[in-house]
Each structure stands twice: as structure tokens, then as C-alpha cells.
Write an enzyme that holds these catalytic residues in place. Structure first.
Site, mmCIF file in Angstrom:
data_model
loop_
_atom_site.group_PDB
_atom_site.id
_atom_site.type_symbol
_atom_site.label_atom_id
_atom_site.label_comp_id
_atom_site.label_asym_id
_atom_site.label_seq_id
_atom_site.Cartn_x
_atom_site.Cartn_y
_atom_site.Cartn_z
ATOM 1 N N GLU A 1 47.696 40.225 47.503
ATOM 2 C CA GLU A 1 48.671 40.989 46.708
ATOM 3 C C GLU A 1 49.369 42.097 47.491
ATOM 4 O O GLU A 1 50.549 42.394 47.245
ATOM 5 C CB GLU A 1 47.981 41.599 45.475
ATOM 6 C CG GLU A 1 47.725 40.625 44.345
ATOM 7 C CD GLU A 1 46.411 39.864 44.472
ATOM 8 O OE1 GLU A 1 45.974 39.271 43.486
ATOM 9 O OE2 GLU A 1 45.816 39.865 45.573
ATOM 10 N N GLU B 1 40.237 36.204 41.700
ATOM 11 C CA GLU B 1 39.752 37.185 40.723
ATOM 12 C C GLU B 1 39.010 36.493 39.578
ATOM 13 O O GLU B 1 37.987 36.991 39.100
ATOM 14 C CB GLU B 1 40.921 38.016 40.190
ATOM 15 C CG GLU B 1 41.439 39.001 41.241
ATOM 16 C CD GLU B 1 42.596 39.842 40.745
ATOM 17 O OE1 GLU B 1 42.443 41.065 40.644
ATOM 18 O OE2 GLU B 1 43.667 39.275 40.465
#
Length: 723
Positions: free
Chosen positions: A142, A120
């Protein structure tokens, strides 16, 4: 200006700033409080000194680039912390947004794994260069922890790759891509061969692209690749997304994939900053919920505990198997030989005849042919792997073997016989392992001279795909032998759990209770389709009657007979289970033995493909005559396994919560959303006392086998959990 605690700043004579991520307190960089503070300090400075900066390179001093969010913090998040987490998440995302809107080219030089928050951060840069080195993985996993990427990962991948590619290749399955695949997908822009080439390549790109500091989504007129719901052709396919997701999840308690899909679709219909807010809200709902805590506990903390040697005896040097001898070249033996050879170990594969042994090696040949056709290996590597497997029918070929795995038919006499044939030829300190799934190790050890070197090594089928190995210590197994087997399991890239001896050990014993409950419900008159649906919605990977057909209906009767004889021989009393009459009726009256014979609870065509539930099943068991609450059907299966696991702790079969949780998920398909069989008890509504109360309710309705053990009742009364 405040000093950045975890980010080093170096500016060269060309005005390029190299920011090195290097948390002095940890072996890996994570999104902890120190990092969040440091990023704020660095972004402030970049903005203040912008006029003297020509570009920025973001790299890492660790083996990995960046490990992601701090799960120690996240696992404690509760609904009452939602506002606080929203604020801290907003601050972090704001800093990343300021970095990508600095107006100067920013390059991520990815030296190792960039997973979750690591990727990210890289996505908030304008150009990503990855070192194509061993061990490097790039992705947003995730979802495997019951979460979604909460640092802009959903918003940026959707805008970078398009909704469909972002969902299927990155977000919904949490794939960990090798750098070359990440390049192919468009997650990174460029690869270099070594870590040393990264920063020079990043600086070269900055010099070549002085105006490169603009993200595609910040350019006027930007459109998301492949379209959005406002595009008629995309909108026409939109209903397929939730339909396919529902087909995969089957109604199980898995909120993360649904939240990811919603955040991606909704975020694509609004501007970037609003999409970030949408992502944050879905992230908070998951982070403060119970399922993410369960999955994080299992797939991060418990797995880490096991792989770092939590159940390995101390005081023994790391062992590396050099020559493995596999006795029995059937399906299991052949596959064990393959995974051992794949790990670079020489293997002798023995069967009664040379033809049988060569047929066993043929299993490896077929797998390698498949891997070659898919581009997963090279001819050279494949030939080298296959050359490591030597088929034989001669016991003397076991000379020099330092690790034996027996994989013959489940018979004590046969296992004793094959060990006697080879024991005199192997190394004097060789491990003597048996791949039995149910036979007590202590009695099998009576067939060898070195009982301290004898141990159970239970693989799961198909061996090349199943990640677990259940290691079973007999009464006389030495800690040194256990340490060797633990190390061998890691050597072949499997996950080891350690249990003590008993009939069925942990996994085989516990999975039987799940199937028994489903079969008993059929005998009570419950609709078979409802039973299968209950198993699917509870989160099991395969419905119970379907699984029973795969295992064959003769197996539970055989195990029941042997277990009953053993209990009665020890002076105990056998307590029948309601499932027994159903199995007996299926076998004795209807001659339906399971998939291998073409008929069981399901019908099968000539190719062995399932065609549907056997139409005669409803008449045979008066289906529809019983009204059992659907929630009871689900929880009977889950509770049966959980209560049997508590008994395994009581009897000393299990000694660690991590082994129980990981063993149940990886070995016998206990639903992943629970975090494993013991975490299921811990997280049950009302805690252990709530679980005890519900157990008693189930016992009143369905039998005494749901009565909670005294140890569980006592723990609940003290307000404790299993740790």
C-alpha cells in the site's frame, strides 16, 4: 439467510467449512461492496452454526488469492467522505475480527498472490499455508500507492513480527515477497508445492489442532516480539526510526511512510481494538488526501494501461523475439545483451574487435557472479543464461537475427555505418532499432534500406535496474514494427512508453529543463546547498547539481550546440537559457567537467566518491547574494519539466497521459508523490487554472520559458484536466 454473492460455502462430513472467494463479476477478488456484504453474511452464518463446525478454510477460485481494496472506489475518496469510509472500514475490520475470534481454527489456503487486502484477510486467520508457485507474491504494498494497510495489516504484522521487522520487511517499503521469503519472515506458517495440496493441508492442520482457533495476541499475557516503547531497551532505539525515515524521504511530500510509522508505534502501546482505531484514522487521512490519488493513478491505473497495451497498435499478433543482435558492446550494449539473455533470448553481441565483444559479455558474467553469491540464482541457470550471449566481431554472425539494437556512440555517421554492415545479414523483416537518447530517428533511418522497420529503443542506465524503455517512432516507422518492439519490451520485463520523433524525444528533452533551472539558480547567486535541498524536498531521487556531475557538464553543451544548429538550420531562432553561462564558466574557466574527471560541482576522492560541494563554487557564482524563495526553487524545477511536457503534447511527441506520467517517474526521476509530470499539473492547487497562474508568476520572476503554452491556458479556461 441472505446468500453470499462472492463467497461459496461448502461443508464436509468432518464439519470443516471451505469458503471459496469467487467474485462472479471480476477476474480477481477485491474488497468491493459485494465482498464486504458477503463477508458479513458468511461470518453471521459461521457464528450461528458454530456448534456444527470444526474449522474453516479460506481459499480462492481465482488465479490470485485476493487482490486487495477496490482502487476505483478509493481514488474518489474526499475529505467529506471520511465519516462514511470510517464506518465502512470499521464494519469490514469488525467482520475480520469476528472471524479470528470465532473460537474455531481458521486457515488461509493461499493459492496465488495475496497482496494488500488479500494478505490482511489471511492475517485474520490462525494458520496460513501458501502454495510455492510461479507468480505468487505476498505482501502489503500500500505504501507504494501513498496508502497504508487499512484492513488491520499494520496492527497484525506488528503483533506477529514485532515493530522493527514489520516496518522494515513489510510496511515501509511495501515489499512483495515470494512464498519462501514470506515463510522465513513469519508471514505464513507453511508451504506446499502445488495449489492442489492446499485445501487437504489446511484440513489436516485443522484436524491436528482442534483448539487452534486463538490468535497469539488474544492469549492472556501476550507480548509484542522485540518489545514496545514501554520497554527501556526498545525505547532507547526509538528515536532512530523517525530519523532514518527522514533520511530516506529527505523532506519530500510523502505522508504514507510517516503515517505507517506512527500507526505502528502508537498501535503497539494500546490494546488490539484501540490499535485498529488508530490504524483506521491514519488510513482515512491518507485515503482522502491528494498524494494517494496521485500515486494510485500512476502506479496502478497508468501502469495497468501501459502494460495492457494502451499504446500498442491493434491488429498485430503477439511477437516473441528469438534472436537479438546487439551492435556495440560498451556499457549500454553489454547491459541490453544481458537483460535480453535473462529473458531467455539468444543474443549476438558485436563489437569492432572480438576482445571488445568478449569484454561486453564480461558485464553479464559479473552480474551473474554477484547474483550467485547472493543466492539469487543457481550455477545451472547462470551458465544457461551466459551461454545465450555470443560475442563476435563478424557481421555475418547476425544471420537469423530478428531484432537488432544498435548501441554505439551518439554519431549519425557511425550509426549509419554499423547498420549498413549488418542489414544484409539479418532476417528480411527484422526490427532495426537504435538505442539513441537524443538523435532524431527519422534522420537515423536514412541510413537503412527498410525505413519502415527502423525505430528508436531508448534504454536507461543502468539497464539491468532501470524499468523503462522509451520507444520512438520515426516518420516512416510502421505500426507492425512498433507492435514488435512493444512486445519485446514486455518480454524483457520492462515498461514501454511510446513517443514520436523529435530531438531529445520526451525523456532527455524534459530532464534537461529540470537541471537547467537548478544550474541557472546557481548563476543567480543562490546557495548551492539550498538548490540541492530544494531538489531533494521536491522529491527528486538525486539533487540536480549532483545529477549534472553524473551526466558530465560537457554533455549539455554538446546537446545545446547540436540543438541550436538544428533549430537555426530549420530557420528558427535560438533562445539562450541562463544555465548556459554557468556551464561554460565551469568548463572554460575552472575546467570542472563532472564526476568522470574527478571534479564538477562537487569534489571527489581518488576512488570517485563524492566528498562534498566544491568549496570554490560559492566564490565563482557569488552564492548567497540572491534571495530566492525556497518554494520557488522547488517549483521552478517541477514546472520547467511540466511545461516542457505540455509542449511535447502540442508537438505530437506524446499522445497519452499514461506514457507521460510513467515515463517521467520511471525514466527521469520525476517525484513519485506527484503521480507523474501531467498528474502534477492536474492535481495542482486550484487545478489547471491554479497551475497557469503560478506559471505566469514564475515567468515574471525567472523568465519567459515559464509562460504557459496556449493549449494549457485554453484547457484551464474550460475547466478541463489532462485525460
Amino acid at each position: 439467510m441472505t446468500e453470499a454473492k462472492t463467497i461459496r460455502w461448502e461443508q464436509d462430513s468432518d464439519g470443516i467449512v471451505v469458503l471459496t472467494l469467487d467474485d462472479p463479476k471480476q477476474s480477481a477478488n477485491t474488497m468491493n461492496a459485494d465482498f464486504r456484504e458477503s463477508l458479513g453474511v458468511v461470518v453471521d452464518r459461521l457464528e450461528a452454526e458454530k456448534d456444527s463446525i470444526t474449522g474453516v478454510v479460506l481459499t480462492s477460485a481465482k488465479k490470485t488469492f485476493f487482490a486487495g481494496g477496490d482502487l476505483n472506489d478509493l481514488i474518489k475518496a474526499k475529505p467529506e467522505n471520511a465519516a462514511e469510509i470510517t464506518e465502512s472500514s470499521g464494519l469490514m475490520k469488525g467482520q475480520m475480527r469476528r472471524l479470528e475470534q470465532l473460537g474455531k481454527p481458521v486457515v488461509a489456503a493461499i493459492n496465488g498472490a495475496a497482496l494488500g487486502g488479500g494478505l490482511e484477510i489471511a492475517l485474520a486467520t490462525h494458520h496460513r499455508i501458501a502454495a510455492d508457485v510461479k507468480g505468487s507474491q505476498i505482501g502489503l504494498p500500500e505504501v507504494t500507492l501513498g496508502l497504508l494497510p487499512g484492513g488491520g495489516g499494520v496492527v497484525r504484522t506488528v503483533r506477529l513480527l514485532g515493530i522493527q521487522s514489520a516496518l522494515l520487511n513489510v510496511l515501509l517499503q511495501g515489499q512483495r515477497h515470494r512464498p519462501a521469503k514470506a515463510l522465513e519472515l513469519g508471514l505464513v506458517h507453511e508451504l506446499v508445492g502445488t495449489v492442489e495440496e492446499l485445501v487437504p493441508a489446511a484440513k489436516a492442520w485443522i484436524k491436528a489442532n482442534p483448539e487452534g482457533g486463538v490468535q497469539p495476541w488474544d492469549v492472556k499475557g501476550f507480548k509484542i516480539p522485540g518489545g514496545t516503547p514501554s520497554n527501556p531497551s526498545f525505547a532507547a532505539n526509538l528515536p532512530a526510526f523517525p530519523a532514518n525515515l527522514r533520511k530516506q524521504i529527505k523532506g519530500a511530500n510523502m505522508p504514507a511512510p510517516r503515517a505507517i510509522l506512527a500507526a505502528a508505534i502508537e498501535g503497539s502501546t494500546v490494546d488490539f481494538d484501540t490499535a485498529i482505531t488508530v490504524e483506521t484514522r491514519y488510513f482515512i487521512s491518507l485515503a482522502t488526501g491528494q498524494v494517494s490519488k496521485n500515486m494510485t493513478k500512476a502506479f496502478f491505473f497508468d501502469l495497468q494501461s501501459i502494460n495492457s497495451g494502451g499504446s500498442r497498435p491493434d491488429g498485430f499478433e503477439k511477437y516473441t523475439a528469438k534472436k537479438v543482435g546487439v551492435v556495440g558492446a560498451g556499457m549500454m550494449g553489454a547491459a541490453i545483451a544481458y537483460v535480453s539473455a535473462k529473458a531467455g533470448i539468444d543474443v549476438v553481441l558485436k563489437d569492432v574487435t572480438l576482445e571488445g565483444a568478449e569484454k561486453g559479455k564480461g558485464y553479464a558474467v559479473k552480474l551473474e557472479e554477484k547474483a550467485l553469491s547472493r543466492g539469487k540464482t543457481t550455477q545451472e541457470k547462470s551458465d544457461a543464461l551466459l551461454a545465450k550471449i555470443k560475442p563476435t566481431d563478424k557481421a555475418e554472425d547476425f544471420a537469423g537475427v530478428d531484432f537488432v539494437i544498435e548501441a554505439v556512440f551518439e554519431s549519425v555517421e557511425l550509426k549509419h555505418k554499423v547498420f549498413q554492415e549488418i542489414e544484409g545479414f539479418v532476417n528480411p523483416d527484422a526490427v532495426l532499432g537504435s538505442n539513441t537518447s537524443t538523435l532524431p530517428i527519422t534522420s537515423l533511418a536514412e541510413g537503412v534500406q527498410r525505413t519502415e522497420d527502423f525505430i528508436g529503443i531508448h534504454f536507461f542506465s543502468p539497464v539491468d535496474k532501470m524499468p523503462l524503455v522509451e520507444i520512438i517512432c520515426g516518420e516512416k516507422t510502421s505500426p507492425a514494427t512498433l507492435a514488435k518492439v512493444f512486445d519485446y519490451t514486455l518480454q524483457i520485463k520492462k515498461t514501454p512508453i511510446v513517443v514520436n520523433d523529435s530531438r531529445g524525444f520526451f525523456t532527455s528533452r524534459v530532464i534537461g529543463t529540470f537541471i537547467n533551472e537548478a544550474v541557472a539558480a546557481l548563476g543567480e547567486g543562490v546557495e548551492p546547498a539550498s538548490i540541492e535541498q530544494a531538489g531533494a524536498q521536491a522529491g527528486y531521487p538525486a539533487p540536480p547539481l549532483q545529477l549534472m556531475d553524473e551526466l558530465t557538464l560537457t554533455l549539455p553543451r554538446k546537446i545545446r550546440k547540436e540543438t541550436r544548429e538544428a533549430i537555426e538550420a530549420a530557420g528558427g531562432t535560438w533562445t539562450p537559457h541562463a544555465s548556459e553561462a554557468v556551464i561554460d564558466k565551469m568548463l572554460d574557466e575552472h575546467d570542472r567537467k563532472g564526476r568522470s574527471t574527478g571534479s564538477g560541482f562537487y569534489d571527489y576522492d581518488e576512488a570517485g566518491k563524492r566528498t562534498g560541494l566544491w568549496p570554490g563554487l560559492r566564490d565563482a557564482f557569488k552564492s548567497g547574494s540572491a534571495e530566492v524563495p525556497f518554494e520557488d526553487l522547488k517549483e521552478r524545477m517541477l514546472f520547467a519539466e511540466a511545461l516542457e511536457t505540455v509542449k511535447c503534447f502540442d508537438e505530437g511527441v506524446l499522445t497519452t497521459v499514461a506514457d507521460a506520467n510513467i515515463g517521467s517517474i520511471f525514466g527521469i526521476g520525476f517525484p513519485a508523490w506527484t503521480g507523474g509530470v501531467i498528474q502534477y499539473i492536474n492535481q495542482y492547487e486550484g487545478g489547471l487554472q491554479g497551475f497557469v497562474d503560478r506559471s505566469r508568476q514564475l515567468a515574471e520572476r525567472y523568465g519567459d520559458h515559464f509562460t504557459p503554452p496556449a493549449s494549457l491556458v485554453e484547457k484551464a479556461a474550460k475547466g478541463e484536466i489532462y485525460e
